[in-house]
Design a protein around this motif. Structure first.
Motif, PDB file in Angstrom:
ATOM      1  N   ILE A 206      -9.187  -9.660   1.075  1.00 24.39           N
ATOM      2  CA  ILE A 206      -8.578  -9.415   2.378  1.00 24.39           C
ATOM      3  C   ILE A 206      -8.265 -10.767   3.004  1.00 24.39           C
ATOM      4  CG2 ILE A 206      -8.886  -8.254   4.605  1.00 24.39           C
ATOM      5  CD1 ILE A 206      -9.010  -6.408   2.167  1.00 24.39           C
ATOM      6  N   PRO A 207      -7.125 -10.951   3.676  1.00 24.95           N
ATOM      7  CA  PRO A 207      -6.152  -9.913   4.021  1.00 24.95           C
ATOM      8  C   PRO A 207      -5.296  -9.491   2.838  1.00 24.95           C
ATOM      9  CG  PRO A 207      -5.345 -12.047   4.728  1.00 24.95           C
ATOM     10  CD  PRO A 207      -6.747 -12.274   4.220  1.00 24.95           C
ATOM     11  N   THR A 208      -4.565  -8.417   3.077  1.00 23.08           N
ATOM     12  CA  THR A 208      -3.595  -7.922   2.111  1.00 23.08           C
ATOM     13  C   THR A 208      -2.248  -7.848   2.817  1.00 23.08           C
ATOM     14  OG1 THR A 208      -3.099  -6.113   0.571  1.00 23.08           O
ATOM     15  CG2 THR A 208      -4.184  -5.519   2.643  1.00 23.08           C
ATOM     16  N   VAL A 209      -1.247  -7.400   2.104  1.00 24.48           N
ATOM     17  CA  VAL A 209       0.104  -7.297   2.662  1.00 24.48           C
ATOM     18  C   VAL A 209       0.508  -5.829   2.657  1.00 24.48           C
ATOM     19  CG1 VAL A 209       2.504  -8.052   2.461  1.00 24.48           C
ATOM     20  CG2 VAL A 209       0.647  -9.599   1.792  1.00 24.48           C
ATOM     21  N   LEU A 210       1.170  -5.397   3.706  1.00 18.78           N
ATOM     22  CA  LEU A 210       1.518  -3.980   3.819  1.00 18.78           C
ATOM     23  C   LEU A 210       2.359  -3.514   2.643  1.00 18.78           C
ATOM     24  CD1 LEU A 210       1.347  -1.382   5.406  1.00 18.78           C
ATOM     25  CD2 LEU A 210       3.313  -2.139   6.769  1.00 18.78           C
ATOM     26  N   SER A 211       3.284  -4.333   2.178  1.00 18.98           N
ATOM     27  CA  SER A 211       4.121  -3.929   1.045  1.00 18.98           C
ATOM     28  C   SER A 211       3.277  -3.616  -0.186  1.00 18.98           C
ATOM     29  CB  SER A 211       5.150  -5.015   0.721  1.00 18.98           C
ATOM     30  OG  SER A 211       4.513  -6.234   0.392  1.00 18.98           O
TER      31      SER A 211
END
Length: 257
Positions: A206-211
């Motif tokens: 984390i973090p991650t990307v929404l896509s």
């Protein structure tokens, strides 16, 4: 511009520090005051704002101590009565500004994990609490499946490049379930390999990307025929199912996984 830094807490929480070059800092969901105070002192940051997403102790447990330690702190959070520490109550679509950080955020009500859960976002970042995880979503402690599905649908509509800051390192466990549901998803397989390598080196996923989440997270893909077929097979259903029904069954499946 601002930077977001993870402050690890408890066994798997991430408290998010939003900081700028002028030395100001906002903290998202400070469940424990001690690591926050250590972080502020180590880097000589000035705490100006606290952002709360929901009322669970691992998200608000450090607020009282921080308010006793630092003066004139703005505390943003849901506008319900169980947040007496909040002096800047927030409702859906509110625009809030953190003056010292020069950041404007939009509030989104995302009931599901709790009934009054909110998140904060701008064109770069989404601070989502326990509503969305990498490859998973929060348990439904208070809200309905319909509410959580709607909340996740609204999140899915945000800019696909949005960086998602969720509150727990649950990724590998979520991926094990996701692969059970959607084993042929090549994006999911690749992401699992990457996440497994990161965790073997004790690096956060984390973090991650929404896509990425739109490609691999089954709880954002209840419309996907392959996922619907997996649900129908697992629960021995005879008829076709709607997206909301698919999500509802997915959450039941995960709860007992």
């Amino acid at each position: 511009m601002y930077q977001v830094i993870a402050i690890p807490a408890f066994s798997d929480n991430y408290l998010w520090a939003i900081v700028n070059q002028e030395g100001y800092c906002a903290i998202v969901d400070p469940g424990d005051a001690s690591p926050v105070i250590d972080f502020l002192q180590t880097h000589n940051y000035t705490l100006t704002d606290i952002l709360l997403t929901h009322h669970h102790p691992d998200h608000i447990g450090g607020v009282d101590t921080l308010l006793k330690t630092y003066n004139n702190i703005n505390v943003y959070g849901p506008s319900t009565e169980r947040f007496p520490m909040v002096n800047k109550p927030c409702k859906d679509n509110d625009q809030i500004t953190l003056p010292q950080l020069n950041i404007a955020l939009t509030v989104m009500e995302v009931p599901g994990h709790t009934i009054d859960h909110i998140c904060y976002f701008d064109q770069l970042s989404l601070f989502v609490g326990d509503t969305l995880f990498s490859a998973g979503c929060g348990r439904l402690f208070e809200g309905s499946p319909e509410q959580m599905h709607q909340s996740l649908t609204r999140i899915s509509a945000l800019d696909k490049h949005t960086i998602v800051y969720c509150a727990h390192e649950y990724t590998l466990a979520n991926l094990k379930f996701a692969l059970t549901v959607n084993a042929e998803n090549q994006d999911l397989i690749a992401y699992n390999n990457s996440a497994t390598q990161l965790r073997s080196e004790n690096i956060a996923t984390i973090p991650t990307v929404l896509s990425t989440q739109l490609d691999i997270n089954p709880f954002l893909r209840s419309f996907d025929p392959a996922i619907k077929q997996a649900v129908i097979k697992h629960f021995n259903l005879k008829d076709s199912i709607t997206d909301v029904e698919c999500f509802t069954y997915l959450r039941k499946w995960k709860d007992k996984f």
